[in-house]
Motif scaffolding. Structure first.
Motif, PDB file in Angstrom:
ATOM      1  N   ALA A 312     -32.905  22.465 -25.958  1.00 39.66           N
ATOM      2  CA  ALA A 312     -32.900  22.531 -27.423  1.00 39.66           C
ATOM      3  C   ALA A 312     -32.921  21.138 -28.035  1.00 39.66           C
ATOM      4  CB  ALA A 312     -31.678  23.307 -27.901  1.00 39.66           C
ATOM      5  N   ALA A 313     -32.210  20.203 -27.427  1.00 40.03           N
ATOM      6  CA  ALA A 313     -32.178  18.834 -27.948  1.00 40.03           C
ATOM      7  C   ALA A 313     -33.563  18.200 -27.920  1.00 40.03           C
ATOM      8  CB  ALA A 313     -31.198  18.002 -27.137  1.00 40.03           C
ATOM      9  N   ALA A 314     -34.331  18.496 -26.881  1.00 40.81           N
ATOM     10  CA  ALA A 314     -35.677  17.934 -26.752  1.00 40.81           C
ATOM     11  C   ALA A 314     -36.604  18.455 -27.848  1.00 40.81           C
ATOM     12  CB  ALA A 314     -36.248  18.259 -25.380  1.00 40.81           C
ATOM     13  N   LYS A 315     -36.278  19.616 -28.410  1.00 46.61           N
ATOM     14  CA  LYS A 315     -37.122  20.226 -29.441  1.00 46.61           C
ATOM     15  C   LYS A 315     -36.609  19.949 -30.854  1.00 46.61           C
ATOM     16  CE  LYS A 315     -38.266  24.024 -26.287  1.00 46.61           C
ATOM     17  NZ  LYS A 315     -38.077  25.474 -25.996  1.00 46.61           N
ATOM     18  N   ALA A 316     -35.448  19.316 -30.981  1.00 41.90           N
ATOM     19  CA  ALA A 316     -34.887  19.046 -32.296  1.00 41.90           C
ATOM     20  C   ALA A 316     -35.771  18.076 -33.067  1.00 41.90           C
ATOM     21  CB  ALA A 316     -33.476  18.480 -32.159  1.00 41.90           C
ATOM     22  N   THR A 317     -35.800  18.241 -34.389  1.00 38.67           N
ATOM     23  CA  THR A 317     -36.584  17.365 -35.256  1.00 38.67           C
ATOM     24  C   THR A 317     -35.680  16.822 -36.360  1.00 38.67           C
ATOM     25  OG1 THR A 317     -37.226  19.080 -36.857  1.00 38.67           O
ATOM     26  CG2 THR A 317     -38.587  18.862 -34.843  1.00 38.67           C
ATOM     27  N   PRO A 318     -36.122  15.766 -37.056  1.00 38.79           N
ATOM     28  CA  PRO A 318     -35.281  15.232 -38.140  1.00 38.79           C
ATOM     29  C   PRO A 318     -34.930  16.267 -39.205  1.00 38.79           C
ATOM     30  CG  PRO A 318     -36.979  13.637 -37.563  1.00 38.79           C
ATOM     31  CD  PRO A 318     -37.300  14.900 -36.805  1.00 38.79           C
ATOM     32  N   LEU A 319     -35.809  17.253 -39.446  1.00 32.81           N
ATOM     33  CA  LEU A 319     -35.523  18.262 -40.462  1.00 32.81           C
ATOM     34  C   LEU A 319     -34.899  19.526 -39.877  1.00 32.81           C
ATOM     35  CD1 LEU A 319     -38.617  17.952 -42.822  1.00 32.81           C
ATOM     36  CD2 LEU A 319     -36.337  16.954 -43.052  1.00 32.81           C
ATOM     37  N   PRO A 346     -32.452  14.635 -33.239  1.00 34.97           N
ATOM     38  CA  PRO A 346     -33.042  13.559 -32.419  1.00 34.97           C
ATOM     39  C   PRO A 346     -32.545  12.170 -32.789  1.00 34.97           C
ATOM     40  CG  PRO A 346     -34.533  14.144 -34.185  1.00 34.97           C
ATOM     41  CD  PRO A 346     -33.347  15.057 -34.334  1.00 34.97           C
ATOM     42  N   ALA A 347     -31.480  12.085 -33.608  1.00 29.88           N
ATOM     43  CA  ALA A 347     -31.014  10.774 -34.081  1.00 29.88           C
ATOM     44  C   ALA A 347     -30.535   9.879 -32.943  1.00 29.88           C
ATOM     45  CB  ALA A 347     -29.888  10.976 -35.097  1.00 29.88           C
ATOM     46  N   GLY A 348     -30.128  10.497 -31.822  1.00 30.11           N
ATOM     47  CA  GLY A 348     -29.647   9.698 -30.698  1.00 30.11           C
ATOM     48  C   GLY A 348     -28.265   9.113 -30.923  1.00 30.11           C
TER      49      GLY A 348
END
Length: 371
Positions: A312-319, A346-348
């Motif tokens: 799920a983290a790999a697919k996260a986007t800023p919005l 994805p802010a890291g």
């Protein structure tokens, strides 16, 4: 080695787990500490506690068999089935007299050994401590604002909260709780549950913003229905009976839950989480949350849960960002410390937001990298 000596040897190991649980109550619950210390001695001697714990001899440390025993005994008291013991339990109006506690416990243990054994075998420790809503609230404020900054937004994200190991779901309504600070009340000042978070410092966030929760869901291998008397008794039994502040806090949290029901699904976690995370919501921060449950999760489910979250983290986007917010014990040189940890994708961003008591209060905000 004879069969009897082998049995005593097994119960000696279990007695050490009872003693460790008793030590964990030191300075916090003299009543529970004394009960477990005396029960550990009784185990070593093959007394009635050995009969009650039969079938649990090989339980691993993380299942905390001593606290399951203490919870089963407390429930007897709450049900009015141990009047001679009740005089020691402040949760029903008693006053502990530690020198005679075990003497008064023995008749109840002998009379209800079979019932106690079944409860110990069938239950897991579920404190579902509502005090943990205080660090959760602060952590959610930080997460919503940091995710917004990373996305170039001026307004914090709304939050969708997913709790793994939710028990009765008492910590799935942090926005409906009041948090009494010296100079203001955060959250809902008119809530049935108003906590003193006992914060040292403040969350690194603008606390004038309102926490907006737009979705909530939880799962647990053995969910507790807090709308029933059985569910309320179950959670109440795990509160240490001489901690009246926690007892009253739970009463208020259960009353709040009655006005704001939240469903908790029966699941160990990974498949449920995968299903929940398959749906990303635009302009919403999805937060996966768990507190003091990691020790109960099997190694297989831990690995599967990490894999689900990584996908799920790999697919996260800023919005459509994703966060992991956990309040769990971490090993230190002196034992364990309960820390509030946050990751944002994805802010890291990866932060250790601070540390506190296992029940959520008091809590010290002290932001460092999560390493």
């Amino acid at each position: 080695m004879t069969r009897d000596s082998a049995a005593i040897s097994v119960f000696t190991v279990l007695a050490e787990l009872f003693a460790a649980a008793a030590d964990g109550c030191r300075d916090r619950s003299p009543l529970t500490q004394r009960l477990l210390t005396d029960a550990a001695d009784d185990l070593r001697q093959g007394g009635v506690t050995a009969k009650i714990m039969a079938g649990s001899e090989c339980d691993r440390e993380g299942t905390v068999p001593g606290l399951r025993f203490a919870g089963a005994v407390h429930r007897l008291v709450l049900e009015g089935r141990a009047p001679g013991l009740a005089k020691h339990y402040p949760s029903v109006g008693g006053q502990p007299h530690l020198p005679t506690l075990w003497e008064d416990a023995l008749p109840a243990l002998n009379a209800h050994a079979d019932v106690l054994r079944q409860r110990v075998l069938a239950t897991v420790v579920q404190t579902n401590e509502p005090g943990r809503s205080a660090p959760l609230y602060g952590g959610l404020m930080v997460a919503a604002q940091e995710a917004a900054k990373a996305a170039g937004r001026h307004v914090p994200f709304c939050v969708r909260l997913l709790e793994v190991g939710a028990s009765g779901g008492l910590n799935l309504r942090p926005h409906h709780v009041g948090y009494q600070l010296p100079d203001t009340v955060l959250g809902d000042p008119d809530s049935l549950l108003v906590l003193d978070p006992e914060w040292t410092g403040r969350p690194p966030a603008d606390l004038s913003h309102r926490l907006r929760v737009v979705g909530r869901a939880g799962c647990d291998p053995a969910p507790v229905d807090v709308s029933t008397e059985d569910g309320r008794l179950h959670l109440s039994s795990f509160v240490w009976a001489d901690q009246l502040e926690r007892w009253n806090r739970l009463r208020d949290a259960l009353d709040l839950a009655a006005t704001d029901p939240v469903r908790v699904d029966r699941s160990t976690g990974p498949e449920w989480l995968a299903h929940q995370l398959a749906r990303a919501e635009r302009d919403v921060l999805t937060v996966v949350w768990h507190s003091v449950v990691w020790q109960y999760v099997s190694p297989a489910d831990r690995a599967m849960g990490r894999a689900v979250l990584a996908d799920a983290a790999a697919k996260a986007t800023p919005l459509s960002p994703l966060a992991l917010l956990v309040f769990e014990p971490r090993r230190t040189d002196d034992g364990y410390r309960f820390e509030l940890l946050l990751k944002l994708w994805p802010a890291g961003i990866s932060l250790n937001l601070g540390h506190g008591a296992g029940h959520g209060t008091p809590f010290t905000w002290d932001v460092t990298p999560w390493e």
